[in-house]
Design a protein around this motif. Structure first.
Motif, mmCIF file in Angstrom:
data_model
loop_
_atom_site.group_PDB
_atom_site.id
_atom_site.type_symbol
_atom_site.label_atom_id
_atom_site.label_comp_id
_atom_site.label_asym_id
_atom_site.label_seq_id
_atom_site.Cartn_x
_atom_site.Cartn_y
_atom_site.Cartn_z
ATOM 1 N N PHE A 351 -11.056 12.607 3.828
ATOM 2 C CA PHE A 351 -10.546 12.287 2.509
ATOM 3 C C PHE A 351 -9.320 11.389 2.564
ATOM 4 O O PHE A 351 -8.414 11.598 3.379
ATOM 5 N N ASN A 352 -9.298 10.407 1.658
ATOM 6 C CA ASN A 352 -8.070 9.671 1.412
ATOM 7 C C ASN A 352 -7.258 10.423 0.345
ATOM 8 O O ASN A 352 -7.598 11.551 -0.012
ATOM 9 N N ARG A 353 -6.214 9.803 -0.173
ATOM 10 C CA ARG A 353 -5.357 10.496 -1.138
ATOM 11 C C ARG A 353 -6.137 10.916 -2.391
ATOM 12 O O ARG A 353 -6.042 12.057 -2.852
ATOM 13 N N ALA A 354 -6.977 9.976 -2.931
ATOM 14 C CA ALA A 354 -7.728 10.298 -4.147
ATOM 15 C C ALA A 354 -8.722 11.417 -3.889
ATOM 16 O O ALA A 354 -8.872 12.337 -4.706
ATOM 17 N N GLY A 355 -9.397 11.364 -2.746
ATOM 18 C CA GLY A 355 -10.363 12.402 -2.427
ATOM 19 C C GLY A 355 -9.693 13.746 -2.205
ATOM 20 O O GLY A 355 -10.215 14.784 -2.627
ATOM 21 N N PHE A 356 -8.535 13.718 -1.546
ATOM 22 C CA PHE A 356 -7.798 14.958 -1.315
ATOM 23 C C PHE A 356 -7.349 15.596 -2.626
ATOM 24 O O PHE A 356 -7.494 16.805 -2.833
ATOM 25 N N MET A 357 -6.823 14.782 -3.557
ATOM 26 C CA MET A 357 -6.348 15.318 -4.824
ATOM 27 C C MET A 357 -7.495 15.906 -5.644
ATOM 28 O O MET A 357 -7.357 16.972 -6.267
ATOM 29 N N ALA A 358 -8.656 15.237 -5.644
ATOM 30 C CA ALA A 358 -9.805 15.753 -6.383
ATOM 31 C C ALA A 358 -10.292 17.067 -5.785
ATOM 32 O O ALA A 358 -10.607 18.016 -6.510
ATOM 33 N N GLN A 361 -7.802 19.865 -6.665
ATOM 34 C CA GLN A 361 -7.945 20.326 -8.047
ATOM 35 C C GLN A 361 -9.152 21.239 -8.201
ATOM 36 O O GLN A 361 -9.087 22.265 -8.901
ATOM 37 N N ARG A 362 -10.264 20.898 -7.539
ATOM 38 C CA ARG A 362 -11.439 21.770 -7.625
ATOM 39 C C ARG A 362 -11.179 23.116 -6.972
ATOM 40 O O ARG A 362 -11.603 24.156 -7.469
ATOM 41 N N ALA A 363 -10.472 23.112 -5.844
ATOM 42 C CA ALA A 363 -10.225 24.361 -5.130
ATOM 43 C C ALA A 363 -9.240 25.246 -5.883
ATOM 44 O O ALA A 363 -9.358 26.479 -5.880
ATOM 45 N N LEU A 364 -8.254 24.631 -6.558
ATOM 46 C CA LEU A 364 -7.225 25.414 -7.238
ATOM 47 C C LEU A 364 -7.680 25.960 -8.585
ATOM 48 O O LEU A 364 -6.969 26.748 -9.204
#
Length: 406
Positions: A351-358, A361-364
């Motif tokens: 994951f890059n930054r965008a993939g990590f943030m998405a 958010q799904r995990a949280l």
């Protein structure tokens, strides 16, 4: 320096599949070279002999002529048709059939030449307009097939057949021409699609692609059509011909164009045998014996023009639905690929930054549903790797770090 992070079970992977080339068997059920021409010639001879024996009297014209369909089907399905060889074999088969069944030589040669003119006209027109595709696959192709194989080609050859019958055998020209036209037109329309599908291997492929239940259903439906046709033409003199139409339509909806072609062919064969042996409703409907072939030809024409257009429409609709489904599946796959590229680093496939943030958010949304970790990695002195060993070595170091994290 925080370089790359792989987040839990949300990391994406790319699998690379090796591509191989397989050598498949030929699609045709026949030998693609001389064997096809010889078998077409044999089919022509057998069909011509049978129809002359059953439907022609003396030097008269047969009331049903499917033999030309064998040559047309072969020339339509070959990528590079050998016109000279095929037409020569057809001519020899025609002459042999006439000599064997009624001892005609001059008349047999003239009849054979007229038949070959019909074959050339129909095949050349259909190949130039439809290629080698099935002429019943969709309504427009079926219309072209009917125009050339059911109207123009047999109409032009009927002039030659009528003249031969009138000049050589002193038969009425108009009656002979009409009989020739109807017999050749129905023979081409009914037999050409079936023989072309056999030469192309369409029936074999269709049968192989079906499940066991679908195969049993297709065979069962053809047996039902055969049984009903036998009952209608042999077991009763009542005009129950209309009962055959629902059976063929059921075959059309359940098995498609190939099944419909086979059903119409079965009914034509069973009906012809019954009518010529003075059985069935056609004999009852006709006032004289001379009218029986005409009535039977009329029935076959109605059967063909009722069932085959419906099948062509269904086939076109199914092809459109399949094409739309394939396009939709390709779009979904493309969307997944684009989403993957947008969310991952092309070098490390994590994951890059965008993939990590998405993913975060799904995990949280429901953190209690699964264990959750966050790992930050700081690579000390990473710039020294690039300066001392080059950026290629730095890329390899990042790839190795990402593999360790995974």
């Amino acid at each position: 320096m925080l370089q790359r992070i792989a987040f839990g079970n949300e990391s994406l992977t790319i699998s690379r599949h090796s591509r191989g080339v397989s050598k498949s068997a030929s699609n045709s059920i026949f030998d693609p070279h001389l064997g096809r021409s010889h078998l077409a010639g044999l089919a022509y001879f057998l069909l011509a002999t049978a129809t002359i024996t059953l439907t022609a009297t003396g030097s008269g014209i047969a009331t049903f002529w499917p033999a030309n369909a064998a040559l047309v089907a072969l020339l339509l399905t070959e990528q590079k048709p050998r016109w000279g060889m095929v037409l020569t074999i057809g001519m020899l088969a025609n002459i042999a059939a006439n000599l064997m069944t009624r001892g005609l030589l001059v008349g047999g040669v003239l009849y054979g030449a007229t038949n070959l003119v019909e074959v050339v006209i129909a095949t050349h027109a259909l190949r130039s307009r439809l290629g080698s595709a099935d002429p019943t696959r969709e309504p427009r192709a079926l219309g072209t097939f009917i125009l050339w194989a059911g109207l123009i080609a047999p109409g032009l050859s009927a002039i030659g057949g009528g003249l031969t019958s009138a000049v050589v055998f002193d038969k009425p020209f108009l009656d002979s021409a009409i009989t020739w036209y109807l017999s050749d037109a129905l023979g081409l329309l009914i037999f050409t699609p079936v023989l072309a599908a056999l030469f192309n291997g369409d029936y074999r492929r269709c049968f192989a692609e079906k499940s066991r239940w679908e195969r049993c259903e297709a065979l069962g439906l053809q047996l039902v059509v055969t049984a009903m046709a036998s009952l209608v033409f042999f077991a009763t003199f009542k005009p129950f011909l209309f009962t055959l139409f629902p059976a063929v339509m059921l075959v059309s909806f359940r098995t498609g164009r190939l099944g419909t072609q086979a059903s119409v062919l079965l009914i034509a064969i069973i009906g012809a045998i019954a009518t010529l042996s003075s059985h069935g409703p056609i004999v009852t409907l006709a006032d004289t014996q001379e009218q029986q072939p005409l009535y039977f030809q009329f029935f076959l024409a109605i059967l063909f023009f009722t069932c085959l257009p419906v099948t062509a429409g269904l086939s076109a609709r199914n092809s459109l639905a399949k094409r739309l489904f394939d396009e939709q599946r390709a779009l979904v796959k493309e969307k997944q690929v684009l989403a993957f590229r947008a969310a991952t680093d092309p070098l490390t496939d994590i994951f890059n930054r965008a993939g990590f943030m998405a993913a975060a958010q799904r995990a949280l949304v429901d953190p209690k549903s699964l264990p959750l970790w966050l790992i930050a990695v700081d690579v000390d002195h990473f710039k020294q790797i690039n300066d001392k060993h080059g950026h290629q070595a730095g890329d390899e170091a990042l790839i190795w770090i990402a593999s360790v994290l995974r």
